[in-house]
Write a protein that holds these residues in place. Structure first.
Motif, PDB file in Angstrom:
ATOM      1  N   HIS A   1       0.824  -1.210   0.000  1.00 33.92           N
ATOM      2  CA  HIS A   1       0.000   0.000   0.000  1.00 33.92           C
ATOM      3  C   HIS A   1       0.861   1.264   0.000  1.00 33.92           C
ATOM      4  CE1 HIS A   1      -4.107  -1.781   1.444  1.00 33.92           C
ATOM      5  NE2 HIS A   1      -3.600  -2.412   0.399  1.00 33.92           N
ATOM      6  N   ILE A   2       1.988   1.237  -0.734  1.00 27.32           N
ATOM      7  CA  ILE A   2       2.804   2.441  -0.838  1.00 27.32           C
ATOM      8  C   ILE A   2       1.996   3.560  -1.502  1.00 27.32           C
ATOM      9  CG2 ILE A   2       3.889   1.841  -3.062  1.00 27.32           C
ATOM     10  CD1 ILE A   2       6.527   2.963  -1.832  1.00 27.32           C
ATOM     11  N   LEU A   3       1.051   3.171  -2.368  1.00 31.19           N
ATOM     12  CA  LEU A   3       0.043   4.112  -2.853  1.00 31.19           C
ATOM     13  C   LEU A   3      -1.243   3.849  -2.080  1.00 31.19           C
ATOM     14  CD1 LEU A   3       0.235   4.548  -6.747  1.00 31.19           C
ATOM     15  CD2 LEU A   3       1.061   6.056  -4.938  1.00 31.19           C
ATOM     16  N   ASN A   4      -1.382   4.563  -0.971  1.00 26.98           N
ATOM     17  CA  ASN A   4      -2.585   4.429  -0.146  1.00 26.98           C
ATOM     18  C   ASN A   4      -3.531   5.586  -0.446  1.00 26.98           C
ATOM     19  OD1 ASN A   4      -1.372   6.625   1.092  1.00 26.98           O
ATOM     20  ND2 ASN A   4      -0.634   5.454   2.857  1.00 26.98           N
ATOM     21  N   ALA A   5      -4.622   5.664   0.293  1.00 26.03           N
ATOM     22  CA  ALA A   5      -5.627   6.692   0.019  1.00 26.03           C
ATOM     23  C   ALA A   5      -5.043   8.097   0.126  1.00 26.03           C
ATOM     24  CB  ALA A   5      -6.805   6.522   0.987  1.00 26.03           C
ATOM     25  N   GLU A   6      -4.200   8.309   1.131  1.00 27.41           N
ATOM     26  CA  GLU A   6      -3.613   9.634   1.340  1.00 27.41           C
ATOM     27  C   GLU A   6      -2.718  10.032   0.168  1.00 27.41           C
ATOM     28  OE1 GLU A   6      -0.843  11.983   4.652  1.00 27.41           O
ATOM     29  OE2 GLU A   6      -1.322   9.849   4.906  1.00 27.41           O
ATOM     30  N   ARG A   7      -1.894   9.121  -0.292  1.00 24.99           N
ATOM     31  CA  ARG A   7      -0.990   9.445  -1.398  1.00 24.99           C
ATOM     32  C   ARG A   7      -1.739   9.565  -2.722  1.00 24.99           C
ATOM     33  NH1 ARG A   7       3.827   5.877   1.047  1.00 24.99           N
ATOM     34  NH2 ARG A   7       5.054   7.610   1.910  1.00 24.99           N
ATOM     35  N   LEU A   8      -2.758   8.751  -2.918  1.00 21.59           N
ATOM     36  CA  LEU A   8      -3.563   8.885  -4.133  1.00 21.59           C
ATOM     37  C   LEU A   8      -4.245  10.254  -4.172  1.00 21.59           C
ATOM     38  CD1 LEU A   8      -5.081   5.301  -4.176  1.00 21.59           C
ATOM     39  CD2 LEU A   8      -3.568   6.241  -5.936  1.00 21.59           C
ATOM     40  N   ALA A   9      -4.702  10.713  -3.016  1.00 12.74           N
ATOM     41  CA  ALA A   9      -5.341  12.026  -2.940  1.00 12.74           C
ATOM     42  C   ALA A   9      -4.344  13.151  -3.201  1.00 12.74           C
ATOM     43  CB  ALA A   9      -5.986  12.209  -1.566  1.00 12.74           C
ATOM     44  N   ALA A  10      -3.066  12.885  -2.904  1.00  7.11           N
ATOM     45  CA  ALA A  10      -2.029  13.903  -3.099  1.00  7.11           C
ATOM     46  C   ALA A  10      -1.553  13.995  -4.544  1.00  7.11           C
ATOM     47  CB  ALA A  10      -0.839  13.612  -2.184  1.00  7.11           C
ATOM     48  N   MET A  11      -1.942  13.040  -5.392  1.00  8.44           N
ATOM     49  CA  MET A  11      -1.545  13.081  -6.799  1.00  8.44           C
ATOM     50  C   MET A  11      -2.213  14.250  -7.516  1.00  8.44           C
ATOM     51  SD  MET A  11      -1.486   9.017  -7.852  1.00  8.44           S
ATOM     52  CE  MET A  11      -1.046   9.401  -9.563  1.00  8.44           C
ATOM     53  N   LYS A  12      -1.619  14.675  -8.610  1.00  6.80           N
ATOM     54  CA  LYS A  12      -2.161  15.769  -9.402  1.00  6.80           C
ATOM     55  C   LYS A  12      -3.555  15.428  -9.921  1.00  6.80           C
ATOM     56  CE  LYS A  12       0.622  17.793 -12.374  1.00  6.80           C
ATOM     57  NZ  LYS A  12       1.667  18.009 -13.415  1.00  6.80           N
ATOM     58  N   GLN A  13      -4.415  16.418  -9.967  1.00  5.75           N
ATOM     59  CA  GLN A  13      -5.721  16.232 -10.589  1.00  5.75           C
ATOM     60  C   GLN A  13      -5.520  15.782 -12.039  1.00  5.75           C
ATOM     61  OE1 GLN A  13      -8.859  16.736  -9.245  1.00  5.75           O
ATOM     62  NE2 GLN A  13      -9.819  16.073 -11.159  1.00  5.75           N
ATOM     63  N   GLY A  14      -6.184  14.679 -12.429  1.00  5.93           N
ATOM     64  CA  GLY A  14      -6.079  14.191 -13.792  1.00  5.93           C
ATOM     65  C   GLY A  14      -4.859  13.331 -14.060  1.00  5.93           C
ATOM     66  N   ALA A  15      -4.159  12.891 -13.014  1.00  2.00           N
ATOM     67  CA  ALA A  15      -2.982  12.037 -13.190  1.00  2.00           C
ATOM     68  C   ALA A  15      -3.407  10.588 -13.436  1.00  2.00           C
ATOM     69  CB  ALA A  15      -2.081  12.125 -11.965  1.00  2.00           C
ATOM     70  N   TYR A  16      -2.411   9.756 -13.771  1.00  2.00           N
ATOM     71  CA  TYR A  16      -2.638   8.351 -14.110  1.00  2.00           C
ATOM     72  C   TYR A  16      -1.759   7.456 -13.230  1.00  2.00           C
ATOM     73  CZ  TYR A  16      -4.600  10.318 -18.422  1.00  2.00           C
ATOM     74  OH  TYR A  16      -5.338  11.029 -19.336  1.00  2.00           O
ATOM     75  N   VAL A  17      -2.224   6.206 -13.037  1.00  2.86           N
ATOM     76  CA  VAL A  17      -1.461   5.203 -12.294  1.00  2.86           C
ATOM     77  C   VAL A  17      -1.263   3.982 -13.189  1.00  2.86           C
ATOM     78  CG1 VAL A  17      -1.499   3.583 -10.350  1.00  2.86           C
ATOM     79  CG2 VAL A  17      -2.264   5.938 -10.018  1.00  2.86           C
ATOM     80  N   ILE A  18      -0.020   3.490 -13.232  1.00  5.58           N
ATOM     81  CA  ILE A  18       0.304   2.272 -13.965  1.00  5.58           C
ATOM     82  C   ILE A  18       0.939   1.302 -12.969  1.00  5.58           C
ATOM     83  CG2 ILE A  18       1.605   1.250 -15.870  1.00  5.58           C
ATOM     84  CD1 ILE A  18      -0.487   3.298 -16.782  1.00  5.58           C
TER      85      ILE A  18
END
Length: 322
Positions: free
Chosen positions: A218-235
């Motif tokens: 969970h290195i990408l957890n809810a908090e970090r996902l929320a901190a990503m740029k608006q309109g960003a992508y995850v691979i």
């Protein structure tokens, strides 16, 4: 002659080394992967086991195999499916297959990037569904990746191979300093190392290439996902549990993230039901290294490890600590 158990189907050409060494090969012949009970029965009496990443190698499996078991050769670059401490305590060597799958896995990651940003997956489904369409200048517009910044979490062989593909397409390369890139590759690619949270907040695309460990779960957890740029992508072509899958689904549903391309899942093969319904998500069935050439090389390297250990020699690519 030793008994070598192969827990699931593998490319036959990869087994040539076992045949040349004269060992008895016990292969799984079922059309579907073995159930747990079938797996435990399959490994009984084995001197060596060639495992795949869906096999949980723990006390139960090692007990089923018996005291004569000398080596578990995982046909994967990772080894989070294996209880390393238990194997070490029992004197069983554990090996993996690094260094042979990074190009094919990077191909998969880059393919997911294009499919997601350009909406190719959604477009292909539309055509196959027979939905009426015609060319229009506003039809199914995606995003150009040129000038985007890709943020790599994990910049080893696979992450670096992904970076080379992205650089060739005009992207800026950044990576998490906690999971660094070798200096030669960093200089070649003009890559910038950033603290993880800064990387997440400033990148247009986050691509995961790290192993699954207690630190990366969970290195990408809810908090970090929320901190990503608006309109960003995850691979993600690493391991599914590196992302909190439910939190990812929420970030996509809310519109905060523009899309995701996934080859691996937290509870594989199960996938969060919300993700299955989203047109802006590309879902692959764990195809990262799935070329005939790469899977044959992986099997051959696992075989080379087994042959070496059974001959009393050091493994070719042991897991660190073995």
């Amino acid at each position: 002659m030793a008994k070598v158990c192969i827990t699931d189907a593998v490319p036959e050409a990869g087994l040539d080394g076992l045949r040349a060494a004269g060992h008895e090969i016990v292969s799984w012949a079922g059309e579907q992967p073995p159930t747990r009970a079938e797996l435990l029965n399959q490994v009984r009496g084995a001197d060596a086991v060639l495992s795949v990443l869906t096999d949980g190698v723990d006390d139960e499996l090692l007990d089923a195999a018996g005291r004569q078991l000398k080596v578990v050769a995982n046909i994967a670059a990772g080894f989070n499916n294996i209880d390393l401490e238990t194997c070490k305590r029992r004197g069983i060597v554990v090996t993996a297959t690094p260094g042979v799958l990074f190009e094919s896995t990077a191909d998969t990651a880059f393919g997911l990037l294009l499919m997601t940003t350009r909406r190719f997956g959604q477009a292909e489904r539309l055509v196959r569904a027979g939905t009426p369409w015609r060319y229009r200048t506003t039809f199914m517009l995606g995003r150009a990746i040129q000038s985007m910044t890709i943020g790599l979490i994990g910049a080893g062989q696979i992450g670096t191979a992904m970076a080379r593909r992205c650089k060739a397409f005009g992207m800026q390369i950044a990576y998490a300093a906690e999971h660094p890139m070798k200096s030669a590759a960093r200089d070649e690619l003009a890559a910038v190392g950033l603290p993880l949270d800064e990387l997440i907040a400033t990148s247009d695309v986050i691509s995961l290439h790290c192993p699954l460990t207690p630190e990366t779960r969970h290195i990408l957890n809810a908090e970090r996902l929320a901190a990503m740029k608006q309109g960003a992508y995850v691979i993600n072509t690493a391991r599914g549990a590196c992302i909190d899958e439910k939190a990812l689904a929420e970030a996509l549903k809310s519109g905060h993230l523009a899309g995701a391309g996934l080859d691996v899942y937290e509870h594989e093969p199960e996938i969060d039901a919300d993700l299955l319904e989203m047109e802006n998500v590309v879902l692959l069935p764990h195809l990262g290294s799935a070329t005939a050439e790469t899977r044959t090389k992986m099997t051959g390297l696992a075989v080379a490890n087994v042959v070496a250990v059974l001959e009393g020699k050091p493994a070719v690519t042991p897991v660190p600590g073995f």
